[in-house]
Design a protein around this motif. Structure first.
Motif, mmCIF file in Angstrom:
data_model
loop_
_atom_site.group_PDB
_atom_site.id
_atom_site.type_symbol
_atom_site.label_atom_id
_atom_site.label_comp_id
_atom_site.label_asym_id
_atom_site.label_seq_id
_atom_site.Cartn_x
_atom_site.Cartn_y
_atom_site.Cartn_z
ATOM 1 N N LYS B 178 10.013 -7.713 2.658
ATOM 2 C CA LYS B 178 8.716 -7.487 2.036
ATOM 3 C C LYS B 178 8.853 -7.394 0.521
ATOM 4 O O LYS B 178 8.028 -7.929 -0.223
ATOM 5 C CB LYS B 178 8.072 -6.214 2.582
ATOM 6 C CG LYS B 178 7.558 -6.384 4.001
ATOM 7 C CD LYS B 178 6.928 -5.106 4.497
ATOM 8 C CE LYS B 178 6.428 -5.299 5.927
ATOM 9 N NZ LYS B 178 5.912 -4.054 6.489
ATOM 10 N N THR B 182 7.112 -9.739 -2.172
ATOM 11 C CA THR B 182 6.224 -9.167 -3.187
ATOM 12 C C THR B 182 6.558 -9.745 -4.555
ATOM 13 O O THR B 182 5.675 -10.141 -5.310
ATOM 14 C CB THR B 182 6.365 -7.632 -3.226
ATOM 15 O OG1 THR B 182 6.250 -7.153 -1.895
ATOM 16 C CG2 THR B 182 5.297 -7.015 -4.091
ATOM 17 N N ASN B 334 1.188 -1.327 -3.359
ATOM 18 C CA ASN B 334 0.715 -1.170 -1.987
ATOM 19 C C ASN B 334 -0.118 -2.383 -1.569
ATOM 20 O O ASN B 334 -1.275 -2.501 -1.916
ATOM 21 C CB ASN B 334 -0.104 0.122 -1.871
ATOM 22 C CG ASN B 334 -0.601 0.329 -0.455
ATOM 23 O OD1 ASN B 334 -0.203 -0.400 0.466
ATOM 24 N ND2 ASN B 334 -1.471 1.299 -0.271
ATOM 25 N N ASP B 336 -1.308 -3.128 1.256
ATOM 26 C CA ASP B 336 -2.071 -2.953 2.497
ATOM 27 C C ASP B 336 -3.458 -2.374 2.288
ATOM 28 O O ASP B 336 -4.052 -1.860 3.226
ATOM 29 C CB ASP B 336 -1.284 -2.045 3.462
ATOM 30 C CG ASP B 336 -0.076 -2.781 4.007
ATOM 31 O OD1 ASP B 336 -0.273 -3.772 4.725
ATOM 32 O OD2 ASP B 336 1.053 -2.380 3.676
ATOM 33 N N LYS B 341 -7.294 -6.813 1.200
ATOM 34 C CA LYS B 341 -7.681 -7.569 2.389
ATOM 35 C C LYS B 341 -8.952 -8.364 2.117
ATOM 36 O O LYS B 341 -9.045 -9.546 2.462
ATOM 37 C CB LYS B 341 -7.908 -6.617 3.579
ATOM 38 C CG LYS B 341 -6.588 -6.216 4.212
ATOM 39 C CD LYS B 341 -6.764 -5.307 5.389
ATOM 40 C CE LYS B 341 -5.394 -4.817 5.834
ATOM 41 N NZ LYS B 341 -5.433 -3.502 6.431
ATOM 42 N N ARG B 357 0.034 -10.918 0.832
ATOM 43 C CA ARG B 357 -0.207 -10.328 2.156
ATOM 44 C C ARG B 357 0.683 -10.984 3.208
ATOM 45 O O ARG B 357 1.200 -10.325 4.090
ATOM 46 C CB ARG B 357 -1.680 -10.505 2.556
ATOM 47 C CG ARG B 357 -2.606 -9.499 1.884
ATOM 48 C CD ARG B 357 -3.947 -9.489 2.567
ATOM 49 N NE ARG B 357 -3.855 -9.000 3.933
ATOM 50 C CZ ARG B 357 -4.737 -9.271 4.889
ATOM 51 N NH1 ARG B 357 -5.768 -10.053 4.622
ATOM 52 N NH2 ARG B 357 -4.600 -8.784 6.092
ATOM 53 N N THR B 361 3.105 -7.924 4.096
ATOM 54 C CA THR B 361 2.504 -7.080 5.128
ATOM 55 C C THR B 361 2.723 -7.758 6.471
ATOM 56 O O THR B 361 3.075 -8.930 6.546
ATOM 57 C CB THR B 361 0.980 -6.900 4.912
ATOM 58 O OG1 THR B 361 0.356 -8.163 5.078
ATOM 59 C CG2 THR B 361 0.660 -6.368 3.534
ATOM 60 N N ASP B 362 2.507 -6.990 7.519
ATOM 61 C CA ASP B 362 2.707 -7.562 8.854
ATOM 62 C C ASP B 362 1.376 -7.996 9.425
ATOM 63 O O ASP B 362 0.780 -7.327 10.246
ATOM 64 C CB ASP B 362 3.351 -6.520 9.761
ATOM 65 C CG ASP B 362 4.730 -6.176 9.269
ATOM 66 O OD1 ASP B 362 5.507 -7.116 9.024
ATOM 67 O OD2 ASP B 362 5.011 -4.983 9.083
#
Lengths: 299, 414
Positions: B178, B182, B334, B336, B341, B357, B361-362
């Motif tokens: 991750k 990023t 961050n 998430d 989103k 993302r 992120t997952d």
């Protein structure tokens, strides 16, 4: 090859730019579209160029819709300078020529010819922005005809040209006409129009005030421009019957008559006083006709 | 087709030859060179003589001074002199500072630094870090542990093993993966931001200038407006890609040649940490973002009347771009959040945010695909829409709001 514009109308949301326009421009002649700013000249050109669609009416080329005429067969000189300022003159002409479907090889020879004809050979490698206004206008003109179009549209081709260059341009236009190009041009300069055109269309606010041969327009008013030089006073001339207006320019008197028939009695009256140095009777100039037509339309 | 090639190559080569393009490319190359040569350059400016000399007066009756390690910037020496004498040496400039270590009541370390002049921030931080470590070691030592036990405490690290139980969900990525994504996503966002910012105005100005000078009328009367629009869009895109290729190519060559390929290894490690899926998505998002913004630039350029108005017209688009970029930055810490989103689906910002993302992120890949499709549909929609009024817009010279101009342009295009 004939361009026939019939009942051409273009309306925008809140005004009528061109209203039922009719004219014919034939091969081997130069057609003049005359009008003040906002008369609808450019809109008409844009419709012929297929940049705008007419609201109604038709534009035909040799019996077919103008759309059937290949775009490469049309030449267009826009009213304002449409050149790339940072491009060399030669590259500019090559670009516009190729844009109209000609090859580099074909163009080279013609570019030489036209640059020489317009006395621009030494400017060949100059950046366009470094050229004077008149020279830019000449480059622009070459760009519009370098591909040997069959229909050439010139929007105000004389703007920014001095008399010498205007003369060069006139010669070029006449030689193209002789080669069979149909030429339509617009101008504010009535002397140029009068000199070059056989047929004209007078436009005012989109409406055609007159469309046809210049001589027919002149005949509508007759020969009412009288120029006299001799030992007469202004008062004396003014008292003659049929004289509507009189202006004095140095030793010349310019008389405007109410009709052509008044000329003969005036001549006889003046001849009584003896020798007449000058007595010339003419049609109204195109400029005067234009002003009359426009003023007449206002009434 | 021939006319498209003519217009495309004219647009491309003209811009390629402009001084501004050559100059920015050159400046960026110099910037890259400085970046890769940074260790060498920084050495020129921070010579050995500037090493900070700190004397340690150790009053803990333990070997605390040994916890301090000299570096290129700071040299620690243990002093046997009484500290008032050592202070005199500092004042005379023989030492840069005196660090007095003593033992507090609670068994922890007390450290005091006396210097003649205030220290630079990096040195301050360095010393603080060393003092903190020394304090920890000192405290542990006070607990009378043996050296093995100390080593164990100090070197203890743990990897959190994660398993996602729900089978439908994407497999969890490790934090290292991750982190890599990023960094790369941030780079993608930055590149999009910088490129769009510079090329947006290039295409708008080009079209506005052609409109202003009426060349446009000649061009679209000899070919179609679509050909003109496409030739300008692709001419600009190719120019952008050319510059991009020059920079990436040079960066890779520099990475290989300088410092024995240290950076090359770093870059390949970074790239190795990316999944192929991520790479494909990132490239697609990048290309589509360039296409979208170039198209927007072309449309704006066709709507303004003069080249001078381009800057003003560009404002809302620039704002949009900035919003996307700053949200992407916020995702560095961050990725998430709800904000991210939402904006990862907005076509104008998706390309800067969605890659982050995907990598950091997952989330399920269908979400990325959806966002990509939205972006793609927007481009097609914008293209179709702009074709409806492009012909008209290049012929309108009326003033007024963009909405008014678009309406008028559509009217003219009929």
């Amino acid at each position: 090859m004939t361009l026939i514009v019939a009942h051409l109308t273009k309306s925008f949301q809140n005004f009528l730019a061109v209203d039922n326009l009719n004219f014919i421009a034939e091969q081997g002649e130069i057609f003049g579209l005359i009008g003040q700013n906002g008369a609808g000249k450019t809109t008409t050109f844009r419709m012929i160029l297929n940049l705008l669609a007419p609201s109604s009416g038709t534009i035909n080329w040799s019996g077919q819709s103008i759309h059937a005429l290949e775009r490469d067969q049309i030449g267009y000189l826009p009213e304002e300078r449409g050149l790339y300022p940072k491009m060399k003159v030669e590259d500019q002409l090559l670009f516009f020529g190729r844009l109209r479907g000609r090859s580099n090889h074909e163009l080279k020879h013609d570019i030489d010819h036209w640059l020489e004809r317009f006395e621009l050979t030494d400017k060949r490698r100059s950046l366009t922005e470094t050229l004077s206004k008149g020279n830019q206008q000449k480059v622009q003109l070459i760009a519009s005809l370098i591909h040997k179009p069959r229909l050439l549209i010139l929007d105000e081709p004389f703007s920014g040209l001095d008399p010498v260059n205007a003369g060069l341009l006139k010669e070029a236009i006449i030689s193209l006409k002789q080669k069979g190009t149909v030429i339509i041009f617009s101008s504010h300069r009535m002397d140029h129009v009068e000199e070059l055109c056989d047929h004209i269309c007078l436009l005012k606010k989109g409406k055609s005030l007159f469309s046809g041969a210049i001589i027919d327009l002149k005949k509508q008013y007759g020969k009412i421009n009288l120029t006299v030089r001799g030992p007469y006073s202004e008062k004396e001339l003014r008292s003659l019957p049929g004289v509507v207006e009189i202006t004095r320019k140095k030793d010349l008197f310019r008389l405007r008559l109410s009709s052509e028939e008044e000329a003969r009695p005036i001549f006889q009256a003046l001849a009584k006083d003896g020798f007449i140095e000058r007595f010339s009777l003419d049609y109204l100039s195109l400029e005067e006709l234009f002003k009359r037509k426009v003023a007449g339309a206002d009434e | 087709m021939n006319k498209f090639i003519l217009l495309f190559s004219q647009s491309y080569t003209n811009k390629l030859k402009t001084k501004s393009f050559l100059l920015t490319t050159l400046l960026l190359l110099v910037g890259l060179l400085c970046l890769f040569m940074w260790p060498t350059i920084s050495n020129w400016f921070s010579s050995e003589g500037k090493q900070l000399k700190i004397a340690i007066s150790d009053q803990t009756h333990s070997r605390t001074a040994a916890y301090f390690h000299s570096t290129n910037q700071i040299r620690f020496t243990s002093s046997a002199l009484p500290y008032n004498q050592e202070e005199q040496r500092v004042l005379k400039g023989k030492e840069d500072g005196l660090l007095i270590l003593s033992r507090k009541q609670d068994g922890s370390l007390k450290a005091e630094l006396r210097t003649q002049k205030p220290l630079e921030l990096t040195n301050q931080k360095n010393i603080e870090e060393q003092v903190r470590t020394a304090n920890r070691l000192f405290t542990i030592e006070q607990l009378n542990l043996n050296s093995e036990q100390v080593q164990k405490i100090m070197n203890q690290e743990i990897d959190l093993q994660q398993t996602v139980l729900s089978k439908n969900d994407a497999s969890g990525k490790s934090s290292a993966q991750k982190a890599t994504a990023t960094i790369v996503s941030y780079a993608v966002a930055l590149i999009i931001y910088l490129f769009v910012l510079s090329y947006l105005s290039i295409i708008s100005s080009e079209i506005a200038a052609e409109k202003d000078s009426r060349i446009m009328e000649i061009i679209i009367s000899s070919t179609s407006p679509i050909v003109h629009l496409l030739s300008r869009v692709f001419g600009t895109l190719f120019l952008a890609m050319t510059q991009f290729a020059i920079l990436i190519g040079s960066a890779l060559i520099m990475a290989r040649s300088f410092h024995n390929g240290k950076y090359w290894t770093q870059i390949s490690d970074l790239m190795g940490g990316l999944t192929p899926g991520y790479t494909v998505y990132a490239i697609l998002f990048f290309l589509l973002a360039c296409l979208l913004y170039t198209l927007v630039g072309a449309v704006l350029g066709s709507l303004v009347n003069k080249v001078q108005d381009v800057g003003q017209a560009m404002m809302p688009v620039t704002m949009m771009l900035m919003i996307g970029f700053f949200i992407a930055i916020s995702g560095m810490s961050n990725p998430d959040t709800l904000l991210i989103k939402i904006f990862s689906y907005v076509p104008f910002t998706a390309s800067m945010i969605m890659p982050m993302r995907i990598g950091a992120t997952d989330m399920a890949l269908w979400q990325a695909f959806l966002s990509l499709m939205l972006l793609f549909i927007t481009i097609i929609g914008l293209f179709v829409f702009s074709l409806r009024f492009y012909r008209g817009s290049v012929l309108t010279y009326a003033s007024g709001s963009f909405i008014k101009k678009i309406k008028q342009a559509i009217q003219l295009s009929k």
